[in-house]
Design a protein around this motif. Sequence first.
Motif, PDB file in Angstrom:
ATOM      1  N   PHE A 143      -5.050  -6.823   8.316  1.00 55.97           N
ATOM      2  CA  PHE A 143      -4.496  -7.602   7.897  1.00 55.97           C
ATOM      3  C   PHE A 143      -3.502  -6.741   6.883  1.00 55.97           C
ATOM      4  CE2 PHE A 143      -7.119 -10.790   9.848  1.00 55.97           C
ATOM      5  CZ  PHE A 143      -6.487 -11.185  10.161  1.00 55.97           C
ATOM      6  N   ALA A 144      -3.440  -4.875   7.086  1.00 58.28           N
ATOM      7  CA  ALA A 144      -2.852  -4.331   6.080  1.00 58.28           C
ATOM      8  C   ALA A 144      -1.440  -4.384   6.214  1.00 58.28           C
ATOM      9  CB  ALA A 144      -3.266  -3.360   6.056  1.00 58.28           C
ATOM     10  N   LYS A 145      -0.903  -5.118   7.184  1.00 60.20           N
ATOM     11  CA  LYS A 145       0.924  -4.551   6.670  1.00 60.20           C
ATOM     12  C   LYS A 145       1.340  -6.715   5.799  1.00 60.20           C
ATOM     13  CE  LYS A 145       2.874  -2.210  10.556  1.00 60.20           C
ATOM     14  NZ  LYS A 145       3.314  -2.420  11.722  1.00 60.20           N
ATOM     15  N   THR A 146      -0.345  -7.068   6.551  1.00 57.15           N
ATOM     16  CA  THR A 146      -0.350  -8.510   5.645  1.00 57.15           C
ATOM     17  C   THR A 146      -0.011  -8.633   4.246  1.00 57.15           C
ATOM     18  OG1 THR A 146      -0.921 -10.234   7.363  1.00 57.15           O
ATOM     19  CG2 THR A 146      -1.131 -10.792   6.086  1.00 57.15           C
ATOM     20  N   ARG A 147      -0.720  -7.880   3.944  1.00 57.84           N
ATOM     21  CA  ARG A 147      -1.005  -7.913   2.774  1.00 57.84           C
ATOM     22  C   ARG A 147      -0.010  -7.440   1.736  1.00 57.84           C
ATOM     23  NH1 ARG A 147      -6.469  -6.392   3.873  1.00 57.84           N
ATOM     24  NH2 ARG A 147      -5.979  -4.366   4.155  1.00 57.84           N
ATOM     25  N   PHE A 148       0.554  -6.270   2.763  1.00 58.63           N
ATOM     26  CA  PHE A 148       1.683  -5.070   2.508  1.00 58.63           C
ATOM     27  C   PHE A 148       3.092  -6.077   2.137  1.00 58.63           C
ATOM     28  CE2 PHE A 148       5.888  -2.851   3.193  1.00 58.63           C
ATOM     29  CZ  PHE A 148       6.205  -1.482   2.724  1.00 58.63           C
ATOM     30  N   TYR A 149       3.440  -6.589   3.166  1.00 58.40           N
ATOM     31  CA  TYR A 149       4.676  -7.752   3.152  1.00 58.40           C
ATOM     32  C   TYR A 149       4.197  -9.032   2.326  1.00 58.40           C
ATOM     33  CZ  TYR A 149       6.951  -4.780   6.802  1.00 58.40           C
ATOM     34  OH  TYR A 149       7.731  -4.046   7.821  1.00 58.40           O
ATOM     35  N   ALA A 150       3.412  -9.409   1.987  1.00 53.43           N
ATOM     36  CA  ALA A 150       2.794 -10.259   1.134  1.00 53.43           C
ATOM     37  C   ALA A 150       3.360 -10.030  -0.388  1.00 53.43           C
ATOM     38  CB  ALA A 150       1.603 -10.698   0.980  1.00 53.43           C
ATOM     39  N   ASN A 151       2.929  -8.946  -0.426  1.00 53.26           N
ATOM     40  CA  ASN A 151       2.766  -8.013  -1.828  1.00 53.26           C
ATOM     41  C   ASN A 151       4.699  -7.288  -2.211  1.00 53.26           C
ATOM     42  OD1 ASN A 151       0.403  -7.530  -2.612  1.00 53.26           O
ATOM     43  ND2 ASN A 151       0.197  -5.753  -1.707  1.00 53.26           N
ATOM     44  N   ARG A 152       5.039  -7.455  -1.416  1.00 58.09           N
ATOM     45  CA  ARG A 152       6.766  -7.195  -1.578  1.00 58.09           C
ATOM     46  C   ARG A 152       7.462  -8.320  -1.685  1.00 58.09           C
ATOM     47  NH1 ARG A 152       9.475  -3.052   2.691  1.00 58.09           N
ATOM     48  NH2 ARG A 152       8.420  -2.000   1.381  1.00 58.09           N
ATOM     49  N   LEU A 153       7.106  -9.746  -0.994  1.00 59.89           N
ATOM     50  CA  LEU A 153       7.726 -10.462  -1.132  1.00 59.89           C
ATOM     51  C   LEU A 153       7.294 -11.208  -2.664  1.00 59.89           C
ATOM     52  CD1 LEU A 153       9.045 -13.641  -0.444  1.00 59.89           C
ATOM     53  CD2 LEU A 153       6.438 -14.076   0.202  1.00 59.89           C
ATOM     54  N   ALA A 211      16.732  -9.954  -2.089  1.00 60.51           N
ATOM     55  CA  ALA A 211      15.870  -8.724  -2.392  1.00 60.51           C
ATOM     56  C   ALA A 211      14.661  -8.325  -1.341  1.00 60.51           C
ATOM     57  CB  ALA A 211      14.968  -9.376  -3.767  1.00 60.51           C
ATOM     58  N   ILE A 212      14.391  -8.111  -0.276  1.00 57.43           N
ATOM     59  CA  ILE A 212      13.620  -8.280   0.145  1.00 57.43           C
ATOM     60  C   ILE A 212      13.923  -7.595   1.190  1.00 57.43           C
ATOM     61  CG2 ILE A 212      11.954  -8.679   2.359  1.00 57.43           C
ATOM     62  CD1 ILE A 212      11.248 -11.573   1.068  1.00 57.43           C
ATOM     63  N   ASN A 213      15.528  -7.465   1.651  1.00 57.57           N
ATOM     64  CA  ASN A 213      16.707  -6.750   1.953  1.00 57.57           C
ATOM     65  C   ASN A 213      16.743  -5.184   1.643  1.00 57.57           C
ATOM     66  OD1 ASN A 213      16.622  -8.744   5.107  1.00 57.57           O
ATOM     67  ND2 ASN A 213      18.750  -9.261   2.902  1.00 57.57           N
ATOM     68  N   ARG A 214      16.653  -5.623   0.158  1.00 59.93           N
ATOM     69  CA  ARG A 214      16.938  -4.434  -0.120  1.00 59.93           C
ATOM     70  C   ARG A 214      15.665  -3.419  -0.500  1.00 59.93           C
ATOM     71  NH1 ARG A 214      21.715  -2.814  -1.023  1.00 59.93           N
ATOM     72  NH2 ARG A 214      21.100  -1.067  -2.269  1.00 59.93           N
ATOM     73  N   LEU A 215      14.951  -4.275  -0.498  1.00 52.64           N
ATOM     74  CA  LEU A 215      12.870  -2.886  -0.951  1.00 52.64           C
ATOM     75  C   LEU A 215      12.746  -2.913   0.865  1.00 52.64           C
ATOM     76  CD1 LEU A 215      10.961  -5.716  -2.592  1.00 52.64           C
ATOM     77  CD2 LEU A 215      12.040  -3.328  -3.545  1.00 52.64           C
ATOM     78  N   ASN A 216      13.469  -3.564   1.689  1.00 52.88           N
ATOM     79  CA  ASN A 216      13.032  -3.042   3.261  1.00 52.88           C
ATOM     80  C   ASN A 216      14.063  -1.580   3.843  1.00 52.88           C
ATOM     81  OD1 ASN A 216      10.709  -4.769   3.734  1.00 52.88           O
ATOM     82  ND2 ASN A 216      12.550  -6.913   4.195  1.00 52.88           N
ATOM     83  N   GLN A 217      15.280  -1.403   2.567  1.00 55.82           N
ATOM     84  CA  GLN A 217      16.365  -0.499   2.906  1.00 55.82           C
ATOM     85  C   GLN A 217      15.754   0.741   1.953  1.00 55.82           C
ATOM     86  OE1 GLN A 217      19.862  -1.989   2.287  1.00 55.82           O
ATOM     87  NE2 GLN A 217      20.032  -3.308   3.906  1.00 55.82           N
TER      88      GLN A 217
END
Length: 226
Positions: free
Chosen positions: A45-55, A86-92
């Motif tokens: 669940f590393a990616k789950t934690r990563f995207y949760a922090n990004r959100l 904001a999520i789109n900018r962080l994904n870039q």
Amino acid sequence: MAEVLGPLFFECTWDDLTFYKMEGRYFVRKKSRLTREKVLHHPAFAKTRFYANRLAVASKIAAAIYSDLPLHWRQFWMYRDFTGEAINRLNQEATPQEAYDYLWKTYVEYWVLYQQATGIPLQTGRKQQPVKRPKDYKTRLKHRNSNPKCCRYRRLIGRNHWKSSYDNTAELLEKERKRQAREKKLRWLEDQHRKGRYKAQEERWRKMQAKLLELPPEIRLILQSA
């Protein structure tokens, strides 16, 4: 997953089965073994934690932008759109500060220039935090020293007592008074016992001295030399 056709329909978890409703139809599936600890620590669940922090970061950026907008113009759906942008900018690969600057120039800068051009102040949702003077001592200590009821309470149970000044009920005061009286009595009994023990030792010593004086001088010299 299996569909429940009746005659009874449930929306609950029963033993290892979970009954639920989806799109007007009832289904049953096996109970999930997923736990909070597994989501927080398992490598799967590393990616789950990563995207949760990004959100979480994106929602804070959106909240800051949303609070800077005028109250008469903003709507709540804007907050959700700001979060998505904001999520789109962080994904870039943009930093949180860069994402905030981009959204601020896009949505907030217009209203700042509008206020400068027209001179009309606009009320925003950002709260003006008052400047608070740092306290040199605790409020409870101040209340305890200034309130006359607390002064009486302190005189009764002692200055360094742990109880709060708000606990000065009659029952607590009576219990504390009895406890102090009991401890005082125990200390007095201990002192009396100690004094009586010393007094008994002194009495025995005087009797021994008196008996020693009654003996002949020759025997007295032998005992003293021994």
